[in-house]
Design an enzyme around this catalytic site. Structure first.
Site, short mmCIF file in Angstrom:
data_model
loop_
_atom_site.label_atom_id
_atom_site.label_comp_id
_atom_site.label_asym_id
_atom_site.label_seq_id
_atom_site.Cartn_x
_atom_site.Cartn_y
_atom_site.Cartn_z
N TYR A 23 46.57 71.34 47.38
CA TYR A 23 47.63 72.17 47.61
C TYR A 23 47.75 72.68 48.90
O TYR A 23 48.91 73.21 49.19
CB TYR A 23 47.56 73.31 46.70
CG TYR A 23 48.51 72.90 45.28
CD1 TYR A 23 49.67 72.79 45.32
CD2 TYR A 23 47.62 72.78 44.23
CE1 TYR A 23 50.40 72.63 44.17
CE2 TYR A 23 48.45 72.69 42.85
CZ TYR A 23 49.73 72.32 42.94
OH TYR A 23 50.20 71.81 41.58
N GLU A 109 26.05 66.86 24.23
CA GLU A 109 27.29 66.28 24.35
C GLU A 109 28.47 67.11 24.31
O GLU A 109 29.49 67.20 25.30
CB GLU A 109 27.53 64.90 23.77
CG GLU A 109 28.82 64.20 24.15
CD GLU A 109 29.15 62.91 23.18
OE1 GLU A 109 30.19 62.42 23.41
OE2 GLU A 109 28.41 62.48 22.56
N ASP A 161 26.60 61.95 20.56
CA ASP A 161 27.30 61.05 19.41
C ASP A 161 26.59 59.35 19.26
O ASP A 161 26.15 59.15 20.44
CB ASP A 161 28.60 60.74 19.79
CG ASP A 161 29.36 62.15 19.28
OD1 ASP A 161 29.03 62.92 18.77
OD2 ASP A 161 30.71 62.17 19.59
#
Length: 280
Positions: A23, A109, A161
């Site tokens: 910015y 995770e 997972d």
């Protein structure tokens, strides 16, 4: 322009986020990805970490459990951070006086599993430090993990997972991401052990069919590509587990364990794993 801004930050000894940097001149950079890329190029050119240029990413990772430290001089006790945990400081260089009586670091995770572990105060029964980057790890989380693992000399156990993306997340912690390969020595923790959820766990813990998911073609393609990755090939058991996943074309999330009860993860699955030393 980026060099000029970084020089100014280093002189003033202040930090800004990557978004702040973008910015400063949106017409020049057009989109944040462009300013991010130039920043990484500058770090590579100077042979230093991005954070040492005083530019950090927004906070993403969290930590809870048996660890205390000072953050820019402020005392932090991560056993008193509630269910949400303590946000991992983006300025890891300001973390000092790290203390812990933990036996291991549990690297998770997902936020959902982290919250279950935090709410059940898992770290009180099994002295550990629990942290998550809520998916793909950011730089601050990777730096923090390497820092506490090195200083405390603790083993790191990964809970992800049972799918190719869980392994990809572990690979980023272990060997780094391709776009920051120049900085891998500062960011990587190579010796992470895979605690779970592993493909062989689906049958071992009798995960019901309705909790298993069929892998998509993209999942299978990703899994097969991972078979050729060095971090998989150098560990025969990881290779065998991934081959099983690709062969059965089945995957499962950590939350599949909730089929047996919402606290099965903290009261049965993880205690049994830790008791048996079942990590690879």
């Amino acid at each position: 322009r980026i060099l000029q801004l970084v020089y100014e930050l280093c002189l003033k000894q202040i930090h800004v986020t990557k978004r702040d940097l973008f910015y400063t001149d949106v017409k020049l950079f057009v989109k944040q990805g462009d300013s991010d890329d130039v920043l990484e190029d500058v770090a590579c050119m100077l042979g230093c970490t991005r954070s040492s240029l005083q530019v950090v990413a927004s906070e993403k990772g969290v930590v809870v459990g048996r660890i205390s430290f000072e953050d820019a001089g402020d005392p932090i006790d991560c056993t008193r951070m509630g269910v949400g945990g303590k946000a991992i400081p983006p300025f890891v260089d300001r973390v000092t006086n790290i203390r812990s009586d933990a036996k291991f670091i549990l690297l998770v995770e997902k936020d959902a599993a982290f919250m279950r572990l935090a709410e059940d105060r898992f770290y009180n029964t099994y002295p550990c430090i629990i942290m998550t980057a809520k998916g793909q790890p950011d730089v601050a989380s990777r730096l923090f993990l390497k820092r506490i693992k090195t200083e405390l000399n603790l083993p790191v156990l990964g809970l992800v997972d049972a799918d190719p993306y869980g392994l990809k997340i572990l690979s980023v912690y272990m060997s780094g991401s391709k776009n920051m390969s120049y900085d891998s020595a500062h960011l990587t923790t190579p010796d992470i052990k895979w605690l779970g959820v592993r493909p062989s766990d689906l049958d071992k813990y009798n995960i019901p069919e309705q909790c298993r998911l069929k892998m998509t073609e993209h999942d299978i393609k990703t899994g097969k590509a991972l078979l050729n990755e060095d971090f998989i090939k150098k560990n025969p058991i990881w290779l065998k587990e991934l081959e099983l996943m690709v062969k059965t074309k089945e995957k499962a999330e950590i939350q599949a364990l909730s089929n047996f009860g919402f606290q099965y993860l903290t009261q049965v699955y993880l205690p049994q794993k830790l008791k048996d030393g079942d990590w690879v």
